[in-house]
Design an enzyme around this catalytic site. Structure first.
Site, PDB file in Angstrom:
ATOM      1  N   PHE A   2       0.843  -1.193   0.000  1.00 48.24           N
ATOM      2  CA  PHE A   2       0.000   0.000   0.000  1.00 48.24           C
ATOM      3  C   PHE A   2       0.881   1.247   0.000  1.00 48.24           C
ATOM      4  CE2 PHE A   2      -1.968  -3.501   2.285  1.00 48.24           C
ATOM      5  CZ  PHE A   2      -3.174  -3.632   1.627  1.00 48.24           C
ATOM      6  N   CYS A  46      -3.452  -5.325   6.864  1.00 54.76           N
ATOM      7  CA  CYS A  46      -3.748  -5.945   5.577  1.00 54.76           C
ATOM      8  C   CYS A  46      -4.663  -7.146   5.784  1.00 54.76           C
ATOM      9  CB  CYS A  46      -2.444  -6.382   4.901  1.00 54.76           C
ATOM     10  SG  CYS A  46      -2.697  -7.181   3.306  1.00 54.76           S
ATOM     11  N   THR A  48      -8.014  -9.682   3.814  1.00 50.95           N
ATOM     12  CA  THR A  48      -8.417 -10.236   2.527  1.00 50.95           C
ATOM     13  C   THR A  48      -9.933 -10.133   2.355  1.00 50.95           C
ATOM     14  OG1 THR A  48      -6.586 -11.806   2.584  1.00 50.95           O
ATOM     15  CG2 THR A  48      -8.400 -12.314   1.093  1.00 50.95           C
ATOM     16  N   ALA A  62      -8.116 -13.060  12.008  1.00 51.05           N
ATOM     17  CA  ALA A  62      -7.680 -14.181  12.839  1.00 51.05           C
ATOM     18  C   ALA A  62      -7.390 -13.704  14.264  1.00 51.05           C
ATOM     19  CB  ALA A  62      -6.425 -14.810  12.238  1.00 51.05           C
ATOM     20  N   HIS A 100       1.516  -4.734   7.587  1.00 52.94           N
ATOM     21  CA  HIS A 100       1.903  -5.638   8.665  1.00 52.94           C
ATOM     22  C   HIS A 100       2.154  -4.787   9.906  1.00 52.94           C
ATOM     23  CE1 HIS A 100       3.594  -8.439   5.305  1.00 52.94           C
ATOM     24  NE2 HIS A 100       2.274  -8.390   5.319  1.00 52.94           N
TER      25      HIS A 100
END
Length: 203
Positions: A2, A46, A48, A62, A100
């Site tokens: 990004f 980040c 999905t 998660a 991250h």
């Protein structure tokens, strides 16, 4: 990958706890055109895209993501900074951001100066926003939020004590690791020769 230039402020519509925490986010970015499996930065993390429906999309977070970011603090109605992944050929107006998150840091203090807002203990990327570090002290940074940044991101929403997702500049992290690897027990340190050997041109 990004740039840290926020494209939209999305709104969390629904959160479903479970083995994976499900987040439904409404956006003006045209969610119906998102590709399933594409990466999107949600306040600097980040994630999905796994489903889309009209002007909203779904991502799954998660447990590790929730532990390492502020995403676990989101509620229905929370505002989040959104940026779609960089495409080849796009302008790189901010800096390279991986999405991250390195950690979370609290807002220690804030003050206004000439229409800009100063926030202490910041970093190069806060909640996915590319910022320039103004000052560096042993235990804190300061960054400046110009009025445009305040209007187009959620950064000015934070009160003292609330936390930001922080990602340090990737080049800076590589240099720091390089320095640590070459310093060794005898100190050697980071020299021009070491940087050149690692591929950093200094001429």
């Amino acid at each position: 990958m990004f740039t840290g230039l926020v494209q939209d402020i999305g709104t969390v519509e629904r959160i479903q706890p479970g083995a994976m925490t499900v987040l439904w986010i409404r956006t003006g970015l045209g969610a119906s055109e998102f590709a399933l499996g594409e990466s999107i930065s949600v306040s600097g993390a980040c994630l999905t895209v796994v489903e889309r429906e009209g002007d909203r999309f779904r991502v799954d977070a998660a447990p590790e993501t929730l532990r390492r970011t502020t995403l676990g603090e989101l509620r229905a109605g929370s505002r989040v900074n959104l940026e779609r992944a960089l495409r080849m050929g796009d302008r790189l107006g901010g800096h390279l951001v991986l999405g991250h998150v390195d950690g979370v840091l609290p807002l220690l203090s804030r003050r206004t100066e000439g229409g800009s807002l100063f926030i202490e203990k910041g970093s190069v990327t806060l909640d996915g926003v590319s910022l320039t570090v103004n000052t560096v002290e042993p235990s804190r940074f300061s960054v400046q939020l110009i009025p445009e940044t305040q209007q187009r991101t959620t950064l000015a929403d934070r009160a003292v004590g609330e936390r930001y997702n922080v990602e340090a500049d990737v080049i800076g992290k590589y240099v720091a690791r390089l320095h640590a690897a070459h310093a060794g027990p005898k100190g050697g340190g980071l020299t021009e020769d070491v940087l050149r050997a690692a591929g950093f041109g200094l001429d």
